[in-house]
Write an enzyme that holds these catalytic residues in place. Structure first.
Site, short mmCIF file in Angstrom:
data_model
loop_
_atom_site.label_atom_id
_atom_site.label_comp_id
_atom_site.label_asym_id
_atom_site.label_seq_id
_atom_site.Cartn_x
_atom_site.Cartn_y
_atom_site.Cartn_z
N LYS A 12 0.82 -1.21 0.00
CA LYS A 12 0.00 0.00 0.00
C LYS A 12 0.87 1.28 0.00
O LYS A 12 2.07 1.22 0.29
CB LYS A 12 -0.93 -0.03 1.21
N TYR A 52 -12.62 -1.99 -3.54
CA TYR A 52 -13.06 -2.13 -2.14
C TYR A 52 -14.59 -2.09 -2.00
O TYR A 52 -15.10 -1.79 -0.93
CB TYR A 52 -12.42 -1.05 -1.28
N PHE A 60 -15.40 3.78 7.06
CA PHE A 60 -14.04 4.09 6.62
C PHE A 60 -13.86 4.00 5.10
O PHE A 60 -12.77 4.24 4.59
CB PHE A 60 -13.01 3.20 7.33
N ARG A 88 -2.38 -14.30 4.61
CA ARG A 88 -3.10 -13.60 5.68
C ARG A 88 -2.33 -13.75 7.00
O ARG A 88 -2.25 -12.81 7.79
CB ARG A 88 -4.52 -14.15 5.84
N THR A 94 -5.49 -6.86 10.92
CA THR A 94 -5.75 -5.59 10.21
C THR A 94 -5.17 -4.40 10.96
O THR A 94 -4.57 -3.51 10.35
CB THR A 94 -7.28 -5.41 10.05
N ARG A 105 2.52 -6.55 9.11
CA ARG A 105 1.85 -5.38 9.68
C ARG A 105 2.43 -5.00 11.04
O ARG A 105 2.48 -3.82 11.38
CB ARG A 105 0.34 -5.64 9.76
N ASN A 115 -1.82 0.27 7.01
CA ASN A 115 -1.32 -1.01 7.50
C ASN A 115 -0.48 -1.77 6.46
O ASN A 115 -0.31 -2.98 6.54
CB ASN A 115 -2.45 -1.86 8.06
N HIS A 118 -2.20 -5.30 1.59
CA HIS A 118 -3.52 -5.93 1.39
C HIS A 118 -3.29 -7.38 0.99
O HIS A 118 -2.31 -7.68 0.30
CB HIS A 118 -4.28 -5.22 0.26
N GLU A 129 -9.83 -10.55 -7.41
CA GLU A 129 -8.86 -9.46 -7.24
C GLU A 129 -7.70 -9.58 -8.23
O GLU A 129 -7.20 -8.57 -8.74
CB GLU A 129 -8.35 -9.43 -5.80
N1 UDP Z 1 -9.70 -0.20 7.53
C1 UDP Z 1 -9.76 1.04 8.16
N2 UDP Z 1 -10.46 1.16 9.33
C2 UDP Z 1 -11.11 0.10 9.90
C3 UDP Z 1 -11.05 -1.14 9.27
C4 UDP Z 1 -10.33 -1.27 8.09
O1 UDP Z 1 -9.19 2.02 7.66
O2 UDP Z 1 -11.71 0.28 10.97
C5 UDP Z 1 -8.97 -0.34 6.28
C6 UDP Z 1 -7.63 -1.05 6.46
O3 UDP Z 1 -6.67 -0.43 5.64
C7 UDP Z 1 -7.93 -2.45 5.96
C8 UDP Z 1 -8.94 -2.18 4.85
O4 UDP Z 1 -9.73 -1.09 5.35
O5 UDP Z 1 -6.76 -3.09 5.50
C9 UDP Z 1 -9.85 -3.32 4.51
O6 UDP Z 1 -10.47 -3.79 5.69
P1 UDP Z 1 -10.56 -5.33 6.01
O7 UDP Z 1 -11.48 -5.50 7.16
O8 UDP Z 1 -10.89 -6.08 4.75
O9 UDP Z 1 -9.09 -5.69 6.51
P2 UDP Z 1 -7.93 -6.55 5.83
O10 UDP Z 1 -8.59 -7.64 5.02
O11 UDP Z 1 -7.11 -5.61 4.99
O12 UDP Z 1 -7.14 -7.09 6.99
MG MG Z 2 -10.06 -7.53 3.57
#
Ligand code: UDP
Ligand code: MG
Length: 141
Positions: A12, A52, A60, A88, A94, A105, A115, A118, A129
């Site tokens: 990112k 997204y 968010f 993952r 996250t 992360r 973070n 992705h 994707e």
């Molecule tokens: N995100 C955020 N605030 C939140 C939750 C998620 O800004 O409270 C952002 C964060 O960058 C995250 C992305 O949204 O990586 C996608 O969220 P997801 O729950 O899919 O998390 P990920 O799969 O990336 O762990």
């Molecule tokens: Mg996700």
């Protein structure tokens, strides 16, 4: 039984901006991932909104899409046995504060929004994707 998968990873903007691209790629390689394809691009906000879309009702969403389109990113197809799950695990939670020691992360993430990486969260989403960023990609395995 071999269970080779491909998954989509994105380095990112916060990580590209801090020149962490090579260190993060090295973490993938050390952990047995092959980077099958990669490109450094900057996307439009409208493309981030499509990518997204699953989060469109979240509070968010708008900031997330602004952020993902705010600077260069590196998109990669990673391959490994159980690549979706293993990626993952290597990424960590996250919120970097909750991420385990040794995860990307934990090491590089700044905050829940910045973070650093992705990763696709399921095999079906990995296909969607990968197709989003690499339209010509043919799944060989
Ligand atoms: N995100 C955020 N605030 C939140 C939750 C998620 O800004 O409270 C952002 C964060 O960058 C995250 C992305 O949204 O990586 C996608 O969220 P997801 O729950 O899919 O998390 P990920 O799969 O990336 O762990
Ligand atoms: Mg996700």
């Amino acid at each position: 039984m071999s269970n080779i998968e491909q998954t989509l990873s994105i380095i990112k903007p916060d990580a590209v901006e801090r020149n962490l691209e090579n260190e993060i790629k090295e973490m993938f390689k050390i952990n047995g991932f092959t980077i099958l394809k990669e490109k450094k691009i900057q996307i439009e906000k409208s493309e981030a909104e499509k990518f997204y879309k699953v989060h469109e009702t979240k509070p968010f969403y708008n900031d997330l899409c602004t952020y993902l389109s705010s600077g260069p990113i590196v998109v990669m197809i990673l391959q490994k046995e159980n690549a979706v799950k293993r990626n993952r695990e290597l990424m960590g939670a996250t919120n970097p504060k909750d991420a385990d020691e040794g995860t990307i992360r934990k090491k590089y993430g700044i905050s829940i929004d910045k973070n650093s990486v992705h990763g696709s969260d399921s095999i079906d989403n990995a296909k969607i994707e990968i197709d989003f960023f690499f339209k010509d990609w043919k799944f060989l395995i």
